[in-house]
Scaffold this active site. Structure first.
Site, PDB file in Angstrom:
ATOM      1  N   HIS B 228       6.276   3.586 -23.557  1.00  0.00           N
ATOM      2  CA  HIS B 228       4.923   3.043 -23.527  1.00  0.00           C
ATOM      3  C   HIS B 228       4.902   1.519 -23.636  1.00  0.00           C
ATOM      4  CE1 HIS B 228       0.784   3.297 -22.794  1.00  0.00           C
ATOM      5  NE2 HIS B 228       0.601   2.392 -23.714  1.00  0.00           N
ATOM      6  N   TYR B 232       3.386  -2.524 -21.389  1.00  0.00           N
ATOM      7  CA  TYR B 232       2.835  -3.827 -21.787  1.00  0.00           C
ATOM      8  C   TYR B 232       3.789  -4.951 -21.419  1.00  0.00           C
ATOM      9  CZ  TYR B 232      -0.659  -0.976 -23.759  1.00  0.00           C
ATOM     10  OH  TYR B 232      -1.653  -0.052 -23.864  1.00  0.00           O
ATOM     11  N   HIS B 379      -3.549   6.938 -11.960  1.00  0.00           N
ATOM     12  CA  HIS B 379      -3.867   5.969 -13.014  1.00  0.00           C
ATOM     13  C   HIS B 379      -2.906   4.788 -12.979  1.00  0.00           C
ATOM     14  CE1 HIS B 379      -4.263   4.222 -17.009  1.00  0.00           C
ATOM     15  NE2 HIS B 379      -2.986   4.473 -17.207  1.00  0.00           N
ATOM     16  N   PHE B 380      -1.601   5.065 -12.958  1.00  0.00           N
ATOM     17  CA  PHE B 380      -0.705   3.907 -13.127  1.00  0.00           C
ATOM     18  C   PHE B 380      -0.501   3.111 -11.842  1.00  0.00           C
ATOM     19  CE2 PHE B 380       2.844   7.197 -13.126  1.00  0.00           C
ATOM     20  CZ  PHE B 380       3.443   6.801 -11.944  1.00  0.00           C
ATOM     21  N   HIS B 381      -0.980   3.642 -10.702  1.00  0.00           N
ATOM     22  CA  HIS B 381      -0.995   2.762  -9.534  1.00  0.00           C
ATOM     23  C   HIS B 381      -2.150   1.763  -9.619  1.00  0.00           C
ATOM     24  CE1 HIS B 381       2.100   5.381  -7.798  1.00  0.00           C
ATOM     25  NE2 HIS B 381       2.349   4.361  -6.995  1.00  0.00           N
ATOM     26  N   ARG B 442       2.129  16.023 -10.173  1.00  0.00           N
ATOM     27  CA  ARG B 442       2.805  14.812  -9.730  1.00  0.00           C
ATOM     28  C   ARG B 442       4.257  15.166  -9.424  1.00  0.00           C
ATOM     29  NH1 ARG B 442       3.950  11.360 -15.279  1.00  0.00           N
ATOM     30  NH2 ARG B 442       4.944   9.930 -13.833  1.00  0.00           N
ATOM     31  N   ARG B 443       5.005  14.227  -8.898  1.00  0.00           N
ATOM     32  CA  ARG B 443       6.453  14.347  -8.738  1.00  0.00           C
ATOM     33  C   ARG B 443       6.874  15.599  -7.995  1.00  0.00           C
ATOM     34  NH1 ARG B 443       8.994  12.466 -14.521  1.00  0.00           N
ATOM     35  NH2 ARG B 443       8.813  10.275 -14.058  1.00  0.00           N
TER      36      ARG B 443
END
Lengths: 171, 571, 67
Positions: B228, B232, B379-381, B442-443
Site C-alpha cells: 500500500h 504513495y 480504480h488504479f488506472h 481482474r487478472r
C-alpha cells in the site's frame, strides 16, 4: 500559521466525511451484523487435506434444520465441488461456506454477489449466506493462480426444497 | 538566462538517465497494455491466453514499478538539487545507485520476458504481486532486491545532500521540495522493510531451494505492508508537482507552504499501517485488525482531500492573476494551451473520480462486492494510471527542456496527447468499474466463462468490452505521441531559455508555521510506533498459525506445469 | 471571455464522461437507454461547444472591430 477560513471549513467537512464512513462500517458490523472473513475458520495442513474429516470429502453437509455447511477445496484449476459438479443447496436456508486451497492462492467469488473470499493454503475462510431465491450462480476464481486461471470456474445451484438431495450435492 | 542543465550539468545527466529508463518502460508497458486490452476483450488476439499472464506481469512491473519509480528518482534528484541550490555531494554515489537500480530492472525484466520463450526455462509469470507459493525464477527476486537497494541508496544520497546544506544553513527552514523528498523517502524506508524481509528472508532462499516451504499468508501480509505505501511512493512525485509546479503553470503561486508540509507528514505517518485493507477477504486475520487498518485508511483520505483544496485554490489564484473573473468563469482564463498545465489539471480531475472509487474499496463491507473484480484495476488506472502517470508525462513537458537545454518539439501534440489520455481513460476505466460490479474478475485472459453469463444492471457486457478496447487503444496512441514528442525534442537545437523554470514563493510561506513540522525524527518515530501497533499482533498470529517458514511447497510458474495441470483437470 | 481553441478541446474531452454518465443517470431513474443514446448526448454536447466557440470568437471579432 495562517489557515484560510474556507480551508478550515473544508477540513471540518473532510473529517466529518471520514468519521461518517467509519461509523457506517462499524454500524454494519455491530448493528446490522454484516459477516466478514476473519480468523474463525482456523487452519489446516494443506499437504494432508485428504485426511481432513471434511475437506477429505468436500461437499455439502447438513448441520441443522435449514442449515448447511459447504466445504470447498480450490486447486489449480478447479473448485471441488463446484467445477466438475455444481454445488447444490436448498432455497431459504442458511449456508456456511468453508473454503481452502490445496496449492497456490485462489479466489472464490459467487459472481455478482458479495459472497467473495480468498482461498489461502493452510487457512480456512468461512462465511455464511442466506439463499433466498431459486437460481444458478456462477463461481469464478478471482485471484491469478497460474496459466489456466481463466478456466477456473464453477456453479452454485440454489434449488427448491423438494429437489434438494443432500447426497447429490454432498459429492 | 541559464537553466538546470547549465547550472548542474552532472545532475542533469543523472536525471536524464533516470527519465530515459522511465520512458522506455512506459513505451513497452503501454504496448503490453494495448495487447491486453484487445486480448481480454476478445477483439484482437496475438497469442495464446497462457502468454497473457507473461504480458500482464511485464505490464504491471514495467509501469507500476519501473516507470513510476525511475521517474521519481529523476524528479527527486532534480528537486533536491534545485531547492537546496547545490550539486549532490558525491556524484559517484549517485551514479552507483542509478546503475544498481538499472541492473536490477534489467534482471527482473529479463526473468519476466524469458517467459515468452519456454526453451530458456526461466519464467516469472507471477504478476507484480508475486504471491507465494507461486514461484518465479531467482533472477526475478534478485533483480527486485537490487532495485529496492538502489532506491535506498538514492535516499541516502539525498539525505547527505540535505546534511551538507544544513551545515551551511543551521537556522533555515527546510526548502519545501526537499522537505517533500525527505518525508517521502522516510516513508519509503519504513515501507520497504516489509518487501525486503519478504524477498530476502523468505522468497529468495526458497526460490534457490535452500528453504523448502513458505507461509503464504505471512509473505502476502509482508507484501501488502509494502504494497500500500508503494502507491504513495508513486503518488508523492505527482503531489510534489501539483504543489510546487502546477500553481506556477497556472499563472500564480502555491496557496500555503505549511499545509503542504502537513500533508506530507500525514502521508509519512499513515501510509504504512494500512496495508491490511488489501486483505479484508483474507482468512487468518482477525476482524479487529482489519478494522484498525480501515480506520487508518479512512484518515488517509484527509491529506488527499486537503490537497484537492490547495490545488484548486492555487489554480483559481493563478487564473485570477491572469484576469479571470466570476464564480466559475475564471476556469476559462487558465492556460489550457500549455500541455503541462492541462495534463496536470485533467490528472487531478480524474484523481477525484479515483478517490471516490477508492472510498468504496476502503469500506470493509462493500469491498466484498468488488474485491478482485475488474473494478480494482479500473480504480488504479485512475490513480496510478492517470493521477500519477499523466502528471508525470505532463510534468515532463516542462521538466525535460530544463535537462536538455532544448525546447519542447510541439506543444499542440503535447496537448493532444494529454487530452487523448483523459478520453481514453474515461472509456476504459468507466467500463472496468462497471464490469467489476457485474462480477467480472481482474487478472484473467478470457472475456467469458462456460457455465454462466455476467449480467449488468445497464447495457451489455459486450459494449463494456468494446469500451475497454477503444479506451486501451486511445491510451496507447497517447503514449506513442508522448514518446515521439520526447524523441523529437531531444534533437532540437539548444537554446538559451528553453522554458521558464522559475518557481515563485508560496502565498503564505513556511516562516509563520510551527517549527515542529520540520522535526523529521519526531514524525519518523511516530510513524514507526503506528506501524508496530498495527502489525505486531496480526504478524504474530500469522506466524503462530503456520510458523515462519510455513508448510506450503512452491508451485513454479512454468508452461510445462500448465500442461500437466490441464491433464489433471481433464482426468 | 473568449473560448480559446485549447479551452474548447478540453471542454470536448470533458463532455465524454458527461455523455456516458447521463445514460447512467437516466438508468437510476429507471429509464434504460440504448448505447446509441450516448452518441446522441455527445453530439448535442459537441454542438453546444461548437456554438459557444463560434459565438465567443464572433463577439471577440466585434470587440476588436470597435476598438
Amino acid at each position: 500559521m495562517e489557515i484560510h477560513a474556507y480551508e478550515k471549513l473544508w477540513l471540518g467537512a473532510a473529517l466529518l466525511l471520514i468519521v461518517g464512513f467509519i461509523g457506517t462500517v462499524a454500524f454494519g458490523a455491530v448493528g446490522a451484523g454484516v459477516d466478514m472473513i476473519d480468523d474463525d475458520g482456523g487452519t489446516v495442513d494443506p499437504g494432508a487435506l485428504d485426511q481432513h474429516p471434511k475437506f477429505g470429502d468436500p461437499g455439502v453437509y447438513q448441520s441443522g434444520p435449514n442449515e448447511y455447511d459447504v466445504y470447498v477445496v480450490a486447486q489449480q484449476f478447479q473448485f471441488q465441488p463446484g467445477t466438475a459438479e455444481a454445488i447444490e443447496v436448498p432455497v431459504d436456508s442458511t449456508v456456511t461456506f468453508h473454503v481452502t486451497s490445496a496449492d497456490v492462492i485462489h479466489g472464490f467469488e459467487v459472481v455478482g454477489t458479495n459472497a467473495n473470499t480468498m482461498a489461502i493454503p493452510g487457512q480456512v475462510s468461512t462465511f455464511t449466506v442466506e439463499t433466498d431465491e431459486v437460481r444458478d450462480h456462477g463461481i469464478v476464481c478471482n485471484e491469478y493462480c497460474g496459466s489456466a486461471h481463466h478456466a477456473m470456474e464453477g456453479t452454485v445451484k440454489v434449488v427448491p426444497d423438494d429437489e434438494f438431495n443432500a447426497t447429490d450435492g454432498g459429492a | 538566462m541559464a537553466t538546470f542543465v547549465d547550472r548542474y550539468p552532472e545532475e542533469a545527466s543523472v536525471v536524464k538517465a533516470c527519465l530515459t529508463v522511465a520512458f522506455v518502460s512506459l513505451g513497452i508497458g503501454a504496448f503490453f497494455g494495448l495487447v491486453q486490452a484487445l486480448h481480454r476483450t476478445g477483439v484482437v488476439r496475438l497469442f495464446s491466453s497462457v502468454d497473457y499472464y507473461t504480458v500482464l506481469t511485464a505490464h504491471g512491473v514495467l509501469l507500476a514499478l519501473v516507470f513510476t519509480i525511475f521517474f521519481l528518482l529523476g524528479l527527486f534528484t532534480w528537486a533536491i538539487t534545485r531547492s537546496l541550490e547545490r550539486p549532490l555531494p558525491n556524484i559517484r554515489l549517485t551514479w552507483a545507485w542509478v546503475g544498481l537500480a538499472q541492473a536490477g530492472t534489467v534482471a527482473t525484466a529479463a526473468a519476466i520476458l524469458a517467459g515468452f520463450v519456454p526453451d530458456i526455462g526461466v519464467s516469472a509469470d507471477v504478476l507484480f504481486t508475486f504471491y507465494a507459493p507461486m514461484k518465479a525464477h531467482p533472477l526475478f527476486y534478485a533483480g527486485l532486491a537490487m532495485f529496492i537497494v538502489g532506491t535506498w541508496l538514492a535516499g541516502a544520497d539525498w539525505f547527505l545532500a540535505y546534511r551538507e546544506w544544513r551545515k551551511d544553513n543551521p537556522d533555515e527552514r527546510i526548502p519545501l521540495q526537499t522537505f517533500m523528498v525527505l518525508t517521502t523517502m522516510l516513508m519509503w524506508y519504513l515501507a520497504t522493510i516489509g518487501v525486503a524481509v519478504e524477498v530476502v528472508v523468505f522468497l529468495l532462499p526458497w526460490s534457490f531451494g535452500i528453504v523448502e516451504t513458505v507461509n503464504p499468508l505471512l509473505t502476502r501480509t509482508l507484501f501488502w505492508f509494502f504494497g500500500h505505501p508503494v502507491v504513495y511512493f508513486w503518488l508523492m512525485p505527482a503531489y510534489l508537482m501539483w504543489y510546487t509546479i502546477l500553481p506556477k503553470l497556472a499563472g500564480g503561486r502555491l496557496f500555503s507552504d505549511p499545509l503542504a508540509r502537513v500533508v506530507f507528514v500525514l502521508f509519512l505517518l499513515l501510509s504504512t499501517p494500512v496495508g491490511i485493507h488489501h486483505q479484508y477477504l483474507d482468512p487468518g486475520i482477525a476482524e479487529g485488525f482489519k478494522f484498525i487498518a480501515m480506520t487508518n485508511t479512512m484518515f488517509l483520505l484527509l491529506p488527499s482531500l486537503l490537497t484537492a483544496f490547495t490545488v484548486v485554490a492555487s489554480m483559481e489564484h493563478g487564473a485570477r492573476q491572469r484576469g479571470g473573473e466570476g464564480r466559475l468563469r475564471w476556469l476559462g482564463a487558465l492556460p489550457w494551451r500549455d500541455p503541462a498545465f492541462t495534463g496536470m489539471a485533467l490528472a487531478g480531475l480524474m484523481f477525484a473520480a479515483g478517490g471516490f472509487s477508492g472510498m468504496i474499496n476502503a469500506g470493509m463491507n462493500i469491498n466484498y462486492l468488488i474485491h478482485n473484480t475488474l473494478w480494482v484495476p479500473g480504480h488504479f488506472h485512475l490513480t496510478v494510471g492517470t493521477a500519477v502517470a499523466l502528471t508525470m508525462m505532463a510534468g515532463s513537458y516542462w521538466l525535460v527542456p530544463q535537462l536538455t537545454g532544448r525546447k519542447l518539439y510541439s506543444r499542440p501534440i503535447g496537448l493532444a496527447q494529454v487530452v487523448l489520455w483523459f478520453v481514453g481513460m474515461v472509456f476504459m476505466s468507466n467500463a472496468m468499474h462497471r464490469a467489476g460490479l457485474a462480477g467480472v474478475p481482474r487478472r484473467t485472459a478470457e472475456p467469458q466463462y462456460n457455465s454462466f453469463d455476467f449480467t449488468t444492471t445497464m447495457g451489455s457486457i459486450e459494449e463494456l468490452q468494446l469500451q475497454i478496447a477503444v479506451g486501451g487503444t486511445l491510451l496507447f496512441v497517447s503514449v506513442v505521441l508522448f514518446s515521439f514528442n520526447m524523441l523529437a525534442s531531444a534533437i532540437e537545437d539548444p537554446v538559451e531559455t528553453p522554458v521558464d523554470d522559475r518557481l515563485p514563493a508560496p502565498l503564505s510561506g513556511a516562516d509563520g508555521s510551527p517549527r515542529v513540522l520540520d522535526n523529521l525524527r519526531l514524525w519518523t518515530a511516530i510513524a514507526v510506533v503506528l506501524v508496530v501497533l498495527a502489525y505486531t499482533l496480526p504478524l504474530a498470529s500469522i506466524v503462530q498459525d503456520a510458523g515462519l517458514f510455513g508448510n506450503v511447497p512452491g508451485v513454479p510458474m512454468l508452461i510445462g506445469n500448465f500442461v500437466e495441470s490441464l491433464a489433471g483437470v481433464i482426468a | 471571455m473568449r473560448l480559446t481553441p485549447a479551452g474548447a478541446l478540453v471542454l470536448v474531452a470533458f463532455s465524454v464522461p458527461v455523455a456516458i454518465e447521463l445514460r447512467t443517470l437516466f438508468g437510476i431513474f429507471g429509464v434504460a437507454l440504448p448505447l446509441a443514446s450516448v452518441v446522441v448526448f455527445e453530439a448535442v454536447l459537441l454542438a453546444a461547444i461548437a456554438v459557444a466557440y463560434v459565438a465567443s470568437s464572433d463577439s471577440d471579432a466585434d470587440a476588436a472591430a470597435k476598438h
